[in-house]
Design a protein around this motif. Structure first.
Motif, short mmCIF file in Angstrom:
data_model
loop_
_atom_site.label_atom_id
_atom_site.label_comp_id
_atom_site.label_asym_id
_atom_site.label_seq_id
_atom_site.Cartn_x
_atom_site.Cartn_y
_atom_site.Cartn_z
N ASP A 180 0.82 -1.21 0.00
CA ASP A 180 0.00 0.00 0.00
C ASP A 180 0.86 1.26 0.00
O ASP A 180 0.53 2.24 -0.66
CB ASP A 180 -0.93 0.00 1.22
CG ASP A 180 -2.03 -1.04 1.11
OD1 ASP A 180 -2.28 -1.49 -0.03
OD2 ASP A 180 -2.61 -1.40 2.14
N THR A 183 2.31 1.90 -3.54
CA THR A 183 1.35 2.34 -4.55
C THR A 183 0.62 3.61 -4.14
O THR A 183 0.25 4.42 -4.97
CB THR A 183 0.32 1.24 -4.85
OG1 THR A 183 -0.25 0.78 -3.62
CG2 THR A 183 0.95 0.09 -5.57
N ASP A 184 0.42 3.81 -2.83
CA ASP A 184 -0.25 5.03 -2.37
C ASP A 184 0.61 6.27 -2.55
O ASP A 184 0.10 7.38 -2.52
CB ASP A 184 -0.63 4.90 -0.89
CG ASP A 184 -1.89 4.06 -0.70
OD1 ASP A 184 -2.53 3.75 -1.72
OD2 ASP A 184 -2.20 3.71 0.44
N ARG A 185 1.91 6.08 -2.76
CA ARG A 185 2.76 7.25 -2.96
C ARG A 185 2.35 8.02 -4.21
O ARG A 185 2.67 9.18 -4.36
CB ARG A 185 4.22 6.81 -3.10
CG ARG A 185 4.86 6.46 -1.76
CD ARG A 185 6.37 6.36 -1.91
NE ARG A 185 6.98 6.03 -0.64
CZ ARG A 185 7.26 4.79 -0.26
NH1 ARG A 185 6.96 3.79 -1.06
NH2 ARG A 185 7.81 4.55 0.90
N LYS A 186 1.66 7.35 -5.11
CA LYS A 186 1.24 8.06 -6.32
C LYS A 186 0.29 9.20 -6.00
O LYS A 186 0.13 10.12 -6.78
CB LYS A 186 0.59 7.09 -7.32
CG LYS A 186 -0.71 6.47 -6.88
CD LYS A 186 -1.22 5.55 -7.98
CE LYS A 186 -2.57 4.95 -7.65
NZ LYS A 186 -2.47 3.98 -6.56
N LYS A 187 -0.35 9.14 -4.80
CA LYS A 187 -1.25 10.23 -4.41
C LYS A 187 -0.48 11.52 -4.15
O LYS A 187 -1.05 12.60 -4.19
CB LYS A 187 -2.02 9.82 -3.14
CG LYS A 187 -2.96 8.64 -3.35
CD LYS A 187 -3.66 8.27 -2.05
CE LYS A 187 -4.59 7.07 -2.26
NZ LYS A 187 -5.24 6.65 -0.99
N LYS A 188 0.82 11.40 -3.87
CA LYS A 188 1.64 12.56 -3.57
C LYS A 188 2.37 13.08 -4.81
O LYS A 188 3.12 14.04 -4.73
CB LYS A 188 2.66 12.21 -2.49
CG LYS A 188 2.03 11.69 -1.20
CD LYS A 188 3.11 11.28 -0.21
CE LYS A 188 2.49 10.69 1.06
NZ LYS A 188 3.54 10.26 2.02
N LYS A 191 0.17 15.55 -10.99
CA LYS A 191 -1.06 15.05 -11.61
C LYS A 191 -0.77 14.17 -12.82
O LYS A 191 -1.39 13.12 -12.98
CB LYS A 191 -1.94 16.23 -12.03
CG LYS A 191 -3.23 15.83 -12.75
CD LYS A 191 -4.03 17.05 -13.13
CE LYS A 191 -5.28 16.65 -13.93
NZ LYS A 191 -4.94 16.01 -15.21
N LYS A 194 0.47 10.71 -11.36
CA LYS A 194 -0.44 9.91 -10.53
C LYS A 194 -1.76 9.61 -11.20
O LYS A 194 -2.45 8.66 -10.82
CB LYS A 194 -0.69 10.62 -9.19
CG LYS A 194 -1.55 11.86 -9.27
CD LYS A 194 -1.76 12.45 -7.88
CE LYS A 194 -2.63 13.70 -7.93
NZ LYS A 194 -2.81 14.29 -6.59
N ASN A 195 -2.14 10.39 -12.22
CA ASN A 195 -3.40 10.13 -12.91
C ASN A 195 -3.18 9.55 -14.31
O ASN A 195 -3.40 8.38 -14.55
CB ASN A 195 -4.24 11.41 -12.99
CG ASN A 195 -4.76 11.84 -11.63
OD1 ASN A 195 -4.85 11.06 -10.71
ND2 ASN A 195 -5.09 13.10 -11.50
N TRP A 198 -0.33 6.76 -14.57
CA TRP A 198 -0.72 5.59 -13.77
C TRP A 198 -1.81 4.79 -14.47
O TRP A 198 -1.73 3.57 -14.58
CB TRP A 198 -1.17 6.04 -12.39
CG TRP A 198 -1.93 5.01 -11.60
CD1 TRP A 198 -3.26 5.01 -11.33
CD2 TRP A 198 -1.41 3.81 -11.01
NE1 TRP A 198 -3.61 3.91 -10.60
CE2 TRP A 198 -2.50 3.15 -10.39
CE3 TRP A 198 -0.15 3.23 -10.95
CZ2 TRP A 198 -2.35 1.94 -9.71
CZ3 TRP A 198 -0.02 2.03 -10.28
CH2 TRP A 198 -1.08 1.40 -9.67
#
Length: 481
Positions: A180, A183-188, A191, A194-195, A198
């Motif tokens: 987690d 992969t959650d690092r993409k939230k930081k 754009k 992460k969008n 990704w």
């Protein structure tokens, strides 16, 4: 839902054999009055430790060379997070039973370094009774299940074990937490990373699993036959054969793991999409995958791969150009000479002339010059210094306090240019790239547009258009006049 990692069958058989003979303990006997206290161990913790040491790169760890051995840094905090507070008992057992070697000192930030012995490759004594690994497939009832991924033509020597951790395992939550985080690092992230990138990445990274697995088996078998032929012909001795087979086994495992991780990455929690660390590189399943597996990406024939030729030497120009304004006359001349050679894609040919060697060896020498400690490889570095005294002094100065600073600095420049600039501009122009550090994989229809965006960005940072490899063919910039 389950989590997976991979190990050689022979290594696991050796582990089970030792566990059957010698019970792990919670203490060491220091006097005749003491008794061993058995450790109520969990086999999956041994599996995971060995998997980390066998494939450190796939677990996001770097390797270092210490006295001719490859070591992996494992801090107490890292081991506690993944194994638990009892990690020391597992580490000590693996050390005492000859599986791993520790440097026995704390290096850089109080972190111990460990080396996994490769002697299990030749583990075929007639006096040893193997505890053979059998397949277990009922993932709903048992915490650890295994599947033998094997090549029937070669036997157990080529087999890989797929270890599945189910929610019933004590390691499940820590392994899931690690997944987690990566992969959650993409939230930081920005754009476009992460969008757009990704979504394109998860949609595009689909392999022809059957053909890719067949290739992995053939790769192992063919390379093994070549090594054995060299041994029979007397071109390599037995020690070199065993060492080469150990390296080959690692390459095979890396490939079969890369393929297996993409069978069902969402369900198996095997996506890798992380931009962490000082270098800020974007690490993914693709960047960790051997390049010879890329053709098994479905639709790969309709893609183009563009990458910067001689990338690290070329990107060093960003640092050198920043020093030019205040440089002495001799340094300016040397910077200009270095600039011309690298921009024209002739750097390794230049090193061939300096060291009187072939191109492959020249690349290896450059890695040693640029990325080893200042007090290592002195004869090699002195020879390079004779041709580029000013440039070498800058490299040496950057590595004075921490020899990794130079390589990390080049990776940061690479990441800034390729991820923050080139990939961003590609997305803004409706071109969705797959990033591979110093290159991008794009739809073949956008090859020329990608080349223009890439060279414009590189020219802004470096000061000239460098040589770009497009699908393995070098493209040299057109010079007016």
């Amino acid at each position: 839902m389950s989590l997976k990692f991979f190990l050689p069958q022979r290594l696991l058989e050796r582990l089970h054999d030792r566990l059957n003979d010698i019970q792990p303990s919670r203490n060491q006997i220091n006097s005749l009055d003491e008794d061993l206290k058995p450790l109520n161990y969990k086999i999956e913790k041994f599996y995971w430790l060995l998997a980390i040491l066998f494939d450190p790169k796939g677990n996001g760890l770097k390797e270092v060379m210490i006295k001719g051995f490859t070591f992996v840094p494992l801090s107490s905090e890292y081991l506690t997070n993944i194994i638990g507070n009892d990690y020391a008992f597992y580490i000590r057992y693996l050390q005492n039973q000859g599986f791993i070697l520790s440097d026995n000192t704390y290096l850089r930030g109080k972190c111990k370094y460990y080396h996994l012995y490769s002697s299990y490759i030749n583990y075929n004594s007639k006096n040893i009774s193997y505890c053979y690994i059998d397949e277990v497939n009922n993932i709903s009832e048992t915490p650890i299940n295994i599947r033998v991924i094997g090549d029937s033509k070669k036997g157990k020597e080529s087999n890989c074990i797929e270890v599945t951790i189910t929610p019933n395992s004590s390691l499940y939550e820590s392994k899931k937490k690690k997944y987690d985080l990566q992969t959650d690092r993409k939230k930081k992230l920005a754009k476009h990373v992460k969008n757009d990138m990704w979504k394109h990445y998860t949609k595009t990274m689909v392999l022809d699993i059957e053909q890719a697995e067949k290739y992995c088996f053939d790769f192992q078998r063919n390379c093994t036959e070549i090594l054995e032929n060299k041994y029979r012909e007397g071109r390599i001795d037995r020690d070199k054969l065993i060492n080469a087979k150990a390296i080959l086994q690692n390459k095979y495992l890396n490939r079969i793991s890369s393929v297996s991780n993409l069978k069902n990455p969402k369900k198996d929690k095997s996506w890798l999409y992380s931009r962490k660390g000082k270098s800020r590189r974007l690490n993914t399943n693709l960047t960790m995958m051997a390049s010879d597996l890329r053709p098994f990406i479905i639709g790969y024939e309709n893609m183009s791969y563009l990458d910067l030729s001689n990338s690290q030497p070329v990107l060093f120009n960003v640092t050198l150009q920043s020093l030019k304004e205040t440089a002495s006359g001799s340094l300016k001349m040397e910077i200009d000479r270095y600039f011309q050679i690298t921009i024209e894609g002739r750097w390794y040919e230049e090193l061939c002339d300096i060291f009187k060697c072939n191109r492959k060896t020249a690349k290896q020498y450059w890695m040693l010059i640029a990325y080893s400690k200042n007090n290592e490889c002195r004869r090699l570095k002195n020879k390079f210094r004779n041709s580029f005294p000013e440039v070498y002094s800058i490299i040496e100065q950057q590595k004075k306090d921490n020899y990794t600073k130079f390589s990390i600095g080049l990776q940061k420049i690479e990441s800034q240019i390729f991820i923050d600039v080139i990939c961003k501009r590609l997305v803004e122009n409706d071109i969705l790239p797959l990033s591979i550090h110093d290159g991008v994989l794009v739809d073949r229809n956008y090859t020329e547009k990608t080349y223009k965006i890439m060279t414009d960005a590189l020219c802004e940072y470096i000061g000239a258009i460098p040589v770009i490899d497009i699908n393995g063919v070098k493209r040299y910039p057109k010079i007016a006049g």
